[in-house]
Write an enzyme that holds these catalytic residues in place. Sequence first.
Site, PDB file in Angstrom:
ATOM      1  N   GLN A 133      37.091  35.278 -60.538  1.00 24.73           N
ATOM      2  CA  GLN A 133      37.162  35.668 -61.957  1.00 24.73           C
ATOM      3  C   GLN A 133      36.214  34.842 -62.825  1.00 24.73           C
ATOM      4  O   GLN A 133      35.937  35.220 -63.964  1.00 24.73           O
ATOM      5  CB  GLN A 133      38.601  35.555 -62.485  1.00 24.73           C
ATOM      6  CG  GLN A 133      39.542  36.564 -61.829  1.00 24.73           C
ATOM      7  CD  GLN A 133      40.966  36.429 -62.344  1.00 24.73           C
ATOM      8  OE1 GLN A 133      41.737  35.648 -61.816  1.00 24.73           O
ATOM      9  NE2 GLN A 133      41.295  37.163 -63.387  1.00 24.73           N
TER      10      GLN A 133
ATOM     11  N   HIS B  81      42.824  39.500 -55.824  1.00 26.18           N
ATOM     12  CA  HIS B  81      41.477  39.186 -56.342  1.00 26.18           C
ATOM     13  C   HIS B  81      40.559  38.709 -55.217  1.00 26.18           C
ATOM     14  O   HIS B  81      39.365  39.008 -55.215  1.00 26.18           O
ATOM     15  CB  HIS B  81      41.556  38.074 -57.400  1.00 26.18           C
ATOM     16  CG  HIS B  81      41.916  38.552 -58.779  1.00 26.18           C
ATOM     17  ND1 HIS B  81      41.175  39.481 -59.474  1.00 26.18           N
ATOM     18  CD2 HIS B  81      42.938  38.217 -59.603  1.00 26.18           C
ATOM     19  CE1 HIS B  81      41.726  39.693 -60.667  1.00 26.18           C
ATOM     20  NE2 HIS B  81      42.799  38.938 -60.767  1.00 26.18           N
TER      21      HIS B  81
ATOM     22  N   GLY C 201      47.580  32.327 -63.957  1.00 24.35           N
ATOM     23  CA  GLY C 201      46.909  32.246 -62.660  1.00 24.35           C
ATOM     24  C   GLY C 201      45.436  32.567 -62.839  1.00 24.35           C
ATOM     25  O   GLY C 201      45.035  33.141 -63.859  1.00 24.35           O
TER      26      GLY C 201
END
Length: 172
Positions: free
Chosen positions: A51, A140, A46
């Site tokens: 990120q 996230h 994932g």
Amino acid sequence: MAIRPIITAPDPLLREVSKPVDKVDDELRSLMDDMLETMYDAPGIGLAAIQIGVPKRVIVMDLAGEDEEPEPRYFVNPEILDPSEDMRLYEEGCLSVPEFFDEVERPARCRVKYLDYDGNEQILDAEGMLAVCIQHEMDHLEGVLFIDHLSRLKRERILKKLKKEQRLAAAS
Ligand code: K1U
Ligand code: ZN
């Protein structure tokens, strides 16, 4: 398509809350293509856009095994609905917290509402690894890392080690 660098903790960008996407257009699809290539290269199962330093509410995922056909999934503006009351422990890792793994407890099942690669609304009932991974990636989007679910002592130890490794890498 391009492989982009993955940001690692304690980079403050990982603490940003990602912004909703207005439109699923070719530019966004190009970002999703890059994310998928970056995730496969890492390798991971994932990846959230933040990120790679892009604060948009976009996630890519592929849970297919090594010997199976690739099964890429794209989630734009995902929302979690109806998390189950029963919880499940699973050992998680994160490409932004390299080489550390620990158990995190999360709802065992959830429903996800999102836009797909073509901008169509979808609803998915997730359980097992899919539920674990989507909840990890949704964290996230809120600037939360799996280490935030661990004790303060464990989290601080991990962050200290990561900072030391980054100092050593910068000096060499
Ligand atoms: O968010 C990320 O950094 C991706 C992360 C996703 C994840 C893994 C495990 C539990 C929850 C969420 C990873 O992909 S870590 C790498 C990993 O799990 C893996 C890598 C290669 C093959 C199989 C798994
Ligand atoms: Zn992660």
